[in-house]
Design an enzyme around this catalytic site. Structure first.
Site, PDB file in Angstrom:
ATOM      1  N   LYS A  51       0.845  -1.060  -0.073  1.00  0.00           N
ATOM      2  CA  LYS A  51       0.016  -0.175   0.029  1.00  0.00           C
ATOM      3  C   LYS A  51       0.909   1.209  -0.153  1.00  0.00           C
ATOM      4  O   LYS A  51       1.714   1.231   0.763  1.00  0.00           O
ATOM      5  CB  LYS A  51      -0.978  -0.073   1.223  1.00  0.00           C
ATOM      6  CG  LYS A  51      -1.922   1.083   1.322  1.00  0.00           C
ATOM      7  CD  LYS A  51      -2.766   0.999   2.324  1.00  0.00           C
ATOM      8  CE  LYS A  51      -4.061   1.867   2.625  1.00  0.00           C
ATOM      9  NZ  LYS A  51      -4.880   1.518   3.747  1.00  0.00           N
ATOM     10  N   SER A 126      -9.732   1.520   3.058  1.00  0.00           N
ATOM     11  CA  SER A 126      -8.756   2.232   2.112  1.00  0.00           C
ATOM     12  C   SER A 126      -7.769   1.459   1.416  1.00  0.00           C
ATOM     13  O   SER A 126      -7.205   2.084   0.460  1.00  0.00           O
ATOM     14  CB  SER A 126      -8.136   3.318   2.890  1.00  0.00           C
ATOM     15  OG  SER A 126      -7.408   2.659   3.982  1.00  0.00           O
ATOM     16  N   SER A 150      -9.802  -0.851   7.023  1.00  0.00           N
ATOM     17  CA  SER A 150      -9.283  -0.739   5.854  1.00  0.00           C
ATOM     18  C   SER A 150      -8.661  -1.921   5.197  1.00  0.00           C
ATOM     19  O   SER A 150      -8.486  -2.016   3.717  1.00  0.00           O
ATOM     20  CB  SER A 150      -8.229   0.257   5.862  1.00  0.00           C
ATOM     21  OG  SER A 150      -8.991   1.610   5.824  1.00  0.00           O
TER      22      SER A 150
HETATM   23  N1  GLN Z   1     -13.381   3.816   6.660  1.00  0.00           N
HETATM   24  C1  GLN Z   1     -12.474   4.170   7.990  1.00  0.00           C
HETATM   25  C2  GLN Z   1     -12.066   5.645   8.142  1.00  0.00           C
HETATM   26  O1  GLN Z   1     -12.081   6.176   6.822  1.00  0.00           O
HETATM   27  C3  GLN Z   1     -11.330   3.204   8.002  1.00  0.00           C
HETATM   28  C4  GLN Z   1     -10.179   3.520   7.170  1.00  0.00           C
HETATM   29  C5  GLN Z   1      -8.989   2.773   7.677  1.00  0.00           C
HETATM   30  O2  GLN Z   1      -9.082   1.640   8.298  1.00  0.00           O
HETATM   31  N2  GLN Z   1      -7.868   3.249   7.278  1.00  0.00           N
HETATM   32  O3  GLN Z   1     -11.433   6.127   8.707  1.00  0.00           O
END
Ligand code: GLN
Length: 444
Positions: A51, A126, A150
């Site tokens: 990532k 994400s 994410s």
């Molecule tokens: N959807 C959650 C957020 O936007 C989790 C994102 C993540 O785990 N990086 O904060």
């Protein structure tokens, strides 16, 4: 000449055309590294995608943001260093929501990732690029990060396995910080066995991350799993519930007893998570002011404050700005106790209820997501409608628990459904074992 690494580089480019899963390809570095993999190393030349909020020295790291364009870290994340030492080869960097903020990958400054199973659907976020890359077969293994789901949510949306270890089990050194008390590096693969192999070589204490530590392997012993009642009905689609039911039957058929527990504090999970995550993000992201990292916007003679305002104003995306505003508000004088303070107290209560509900069982089981992959654009107009989809996943981050999403069949629309297992802190090995037997029982 062909090799798994060269094949992966070629496959990744094809997958890129239909999914936008990647932000960079590391051809030269990867081919050189592949040539030097010592024979007999545990991961023997396995291609891995990383990532793009995890640093690889000498390679651009954008975190999905324009503000970091041109930033080339001089160091490599400990997790990547350990993977490479075990013989894995990094072939590409994957797309993500800007700084990890999102559940659909539509908040990337470099465009959304399309779901490889249906181009009208999101891959999830994400870590959408990592999940899509594995699901489409470009790489057998990818690293993501998981602050509130994410890794697990995109894994569920793309039909692959996504694992978030216990907080501290993997070093965060070299991971671009979003919300440090919630952030963990996570692992995506098609099979639990590959997840485990990667986890085993990366885990343990790292002097460069004081929150990292080695956990004693503690085998599970109850032969019992609990369904969280609050996460099995209202708010979950028919498909999500059927996936949970299939998993429940599969567990029972393999001799695991399935009971039900109440975790009433689940109703506070999403607001608690979004207050804590945004407060920490507001603080972490204050470092991007045009003076140290990436791009600097300003005219000659502008003072630092003017540069900071212009750089942040022009280069952060709208969701990142919204999070910084929310987090700053939650921490501001006069409101801090009412918002951030209460969220910290609610987090302690949620963590305590999770701990209590795990007494006497090996794991909690829930749907990973409220339904199958969203349509592109479906959740972007109303951010809160996106936030509530994190209800099942953000619990593990609030409690620091290990959690894994595995595929549990497909819905009527042909899209995959995932179920999540969550365990006690430090029970990562047991959760991986249980996930492996669940997957086997679901296939039987
Ligand atoms: N959807 C959650 C957020 O936007 C989790 C994102 C993540 O785990 N990086 O904060």
């Amino acid at each position: 000449m062909t090799s798994p690494v060269i094949d992966a580089l070629a496959a990744a480019r094809q997958v890129q055309e239909r999914t936008n899963a990647f932000l960079g390809f590391l051809d030269d570095r990867a081919t050189a590294a592949a040539a030097g993999v010592p024979p007999g190393s545990p991961l023997g030349g396995l291609p891995v995608a990383v990532k793009d909020n995890i640093c690889v020295a000498g390679t651009p790291t954008t975190a999905g943001s324009r503000i970091l364009e041109g930033f080339v870290p001089p160091y490599t994340a400990t997790v990547v260093e350990r993977l490479e030492a075990a013989g894995a080869v990094v072939v590409a960097k994957t797309n993500l929501d800007e700084f990890g903020m999102g559940s659909t990958n539509e908040n990337s400054a470099f465009g959304p990732v399309l779901n490889p199973l249906d181009p009208e659907r999101v891959a999830g976020g994400s870590s959408g690029g990592s999940a899509a890359a594995v699901a489409a077969g470009a790489v057998p293994l990818a690293l993501g990060s998981d602050t509130g789901g994410s890794v697990r949510l995109p894994a569920a949306f793309c039909g692959v396995v996504g694992f978030k270890p216990t907080y501290g089990a993997l070093s965060r050194y070299g991971l671009v910080a979003y919300a440090s008390s919630l952030d963990q590096v996570g692992i995506v693969a098609k099979d639990v066995a590959v997840v485990r192999a990667a986890f085993d070589v990366m885990r343990g204490e790292d002097p460069l991350d004081p929150t990292s530590r080695a956990f004693q392997a503690a085998p599970l012993g109850y032969g019992r799993v609990a369904v969280v009642k609050e996460l099995a009905g209202d708010g979950f689609s028919e498909a999500a519930r059927r996936g949970l039911e299939a998993a429940r039957r599969a567990l029972e058929s393999s001799g695991v007893e399935v009971v039900e527990v109440d975790v009433p504090a689940v109703r506070y999970a999403v607001p608690t998570y979004y207050l804590i995550a945004t407060a920490e993000a507001a603080s972490n992201l204050s470092r991007y002011d045009g003076s140290l990292y990436g791009v600097r916007v300003g005219r000659s003679g502008d003072g630092q404050e003017a540069v900071s305002i212009r750089t942040r104003g022009e280069l952060f995306g709208p969701e990142v700005k919204r999070r910084i505003l929310m987090g700053t508000f939650a921490l501001s004088a006069g409101y801090r106790d009412a918002y951030y303070g209460r969220a910290v107290a609610a987090r302690a209560r949620i963590a305590a209820q999770l701990r209590d509900s795990l007494a006497g069982v090996d794991a909690l089981i829930t749907p990973t997501a409220t339904g199958t992959a969203y349509r592109l654009g479906e959740k972007t107009k109303d951010p809160v409608s996106m936030y509530v989809g994190d209800v099942a996943t953000c619990l593990a981050n609030l409690g620091g628990l290990p959690a894994i999403s595995v595929p549990a069949g497909t819905a009527d629309d042909g899209l995959p459904v995932g179920v999540q297992l969550m365990g006690r802190p430090g029970s990562d090995d047991g959760i991986l074992d249980l996930a492996e037997s669940l997957v086997a029982a679901l296939r039987a």
